[in-house]
Design an enzyme around this catalytic site. Structure first.
Site, PDB file in Angstrom:
ATOM      1  CG  HIS A 135      -2.088  -0.887   1.117  1.00  0.00           C
ATOM      2  ND1 HIS A 135      -2.014  -2.221   1.424  1.00  0.00           N
ATOM      3  CD2 HIS A 135      -3.374  -0.658   0.733  1.00  0.00           C
ATOM      4  CE1 HIS A 135      -3.201  -2.793   1.237  1.00  0.00           C
ATOM      5  NE2 HIS A 135      -4.042  -1.857   0.821  1.00  0.00           N
ATOM      6  CE  LYS A 139      -3.688  -0.501   4.978  1.00  0.00           C
ATOM      7  NZ  LYS A 139      -4.846   0.011   5.762  1.00  0.00           N
TER       8      LYS A 139
END
Length: 251
Positions: A135, A139
Site C-alpha cells: 500500500h 497507510k
C-alpha cells in the site's frame, strides 16, 4: 438518501463525489476539527453515516451512530478486534451496521476464490502459503484489513494453518509482528506488508510446492472503486436492521 461522511481524507472526498453523482445529499461532513458535530441532532438528519477514519477513532464513531439510531457503514481497518462488540451493540439497539475490510467488488470476489482454493489445497496437500500486500506510504498500520480477511479465509479452510503473523519492515504500527520470515511457525501464515509510493493496494496469495507456484492476485487501480462500493453498501443498508457485510450485498 441523506448521508453523513465521517472522515474527510482522500476516501471521504471520493465518497462525497460519488454520493453527488448518484443523486444523494451530504448533510454533514465530520472530521477531526469538528468531531463534536457527530451528535444526536445531526445524526437525526441522516439516513446513513459512512465512516472511514482511523483505528483509534472508528469504534467510538460507530458506537455514537448506533446509540442514536443511525445506520452506519464503516471501512476503517486496524480495529477489528472490537468488531464483535460493535456488532453486538447493533443487535442490542436494533440498528443497522455494515462492515467490510475492502469495498472493491474485485477484492470480494478474491475473498471467495481464496476460500475455495484453500479448501482445495487442503484436500491435495503439498503446498505452503503466504500473503503479500503493498500500500501507499500514508497507510501507517499493517497488515491491511484485506490481508487479514484473506488470512482468516485460509485458516478457516486449510487445516494446517491456525494463525497469521506479520512481517512489515519499516512499518511502526504492525500487528503480530515477526522480525523476519524465518520466524514464521509451520502453522502460521506469513503476511508480508510493504509501504511504497502511492500504491492504492496490491494483494497476492501465493501457494508454493516443490514443483510449482500458484497465485491469486488483485491490484486496485484507484480509490474510486472503494468509495463506490461503500456508497452502494450505504444504499443497500438504508431501511434495514441488522449486521451486514459484502457477502450479503453480493448475494
Amino acid at each position: 438518501m441523506k448521508a453523513i461522511i465521517i472522515g474527510y481524507g482522500k476516501m471521504g472526498r471520493e465518497i462525497e463525489k460519488i454520493l453527488a453523482e448518484r443523486g444523494h445529499e451530504v448533510v454533514l461532513v465530520v472530521d477531526a476539527d469538528n468531531s463534536a458535530e457527530l451528535n444526536a441532532a445531526n445524526l437525526a438528519r441522516a439516513d446513513v453515516a459512512i465512516e472511514f477514519t482511523t483505528p483509534a477513532t472508528a469504534c467510538a464513531n460507530i458506537r455514537t451512530c448506533l446509540e442514536h439510531g443511525t445506520a452506519v457503514v464503516s471501512g476503517t481497518t486496524g480495529w477489528t478486534e472490537r468488531l464483535p462488540e460493535m456488532q453486538a451493540l447493533c443487535r442490542q439497539r436494533g440498528g443497522a451496521f455494515f462492515y467490510a475490510s475492502n469495498y472493491c467488488l474485485g477484492v470480494n470476489l478474491l475473498f471467495r476464490l481464496n476460500r475455495q482454493l484453500a479448501a482445495m489445497i487442503d484436500r491435495v496437500g503439498g503446498y505452503e502459503v503466504r500473503i503479500g500486500e503493498t500500500h501507499h506510504t500514508q497507510k501507517k498500520d499493517a497488515p491491511s484489513g484485506t490481508a487479514i480477511t484473506l488470512a482468516e479465509g485460509i485458516i478457516d479452510n486449510l487445516s494446517a494453518k491456525r494463525s497469521w503473523v506479520n512481517y512489515a519492515p519499516g512499518v511502526e504500527q504492525a500487528a503480530h509482528r515477526v522480525a523476519s520470515p524465518a520466524e514464521v511457525a509451520p502453522d502460521q501464515i506469513e503476511i508480508d506488508s510493504r509501504r511504497e509510493g502511492m500504491v492504492p493496494g496490491i494483494h497476492t496469495v501465493t501457494y508454493e510446492s516443490e514443483d510449482d507456484i500458484l497465485e491469486l492476485s488483485h491490484t486496485i487501480k484507484n480509490r474510486r472503486t472503494l468509495a463506490l462500493g461503500a456508497v452502494i453498501a450505504a444504499e443497500f443498508l438504508c431501511g434495514k436492521r441488522g449486521v451486514f457485510g459484502m457477502d450479503d450485498l453480493l448475494q
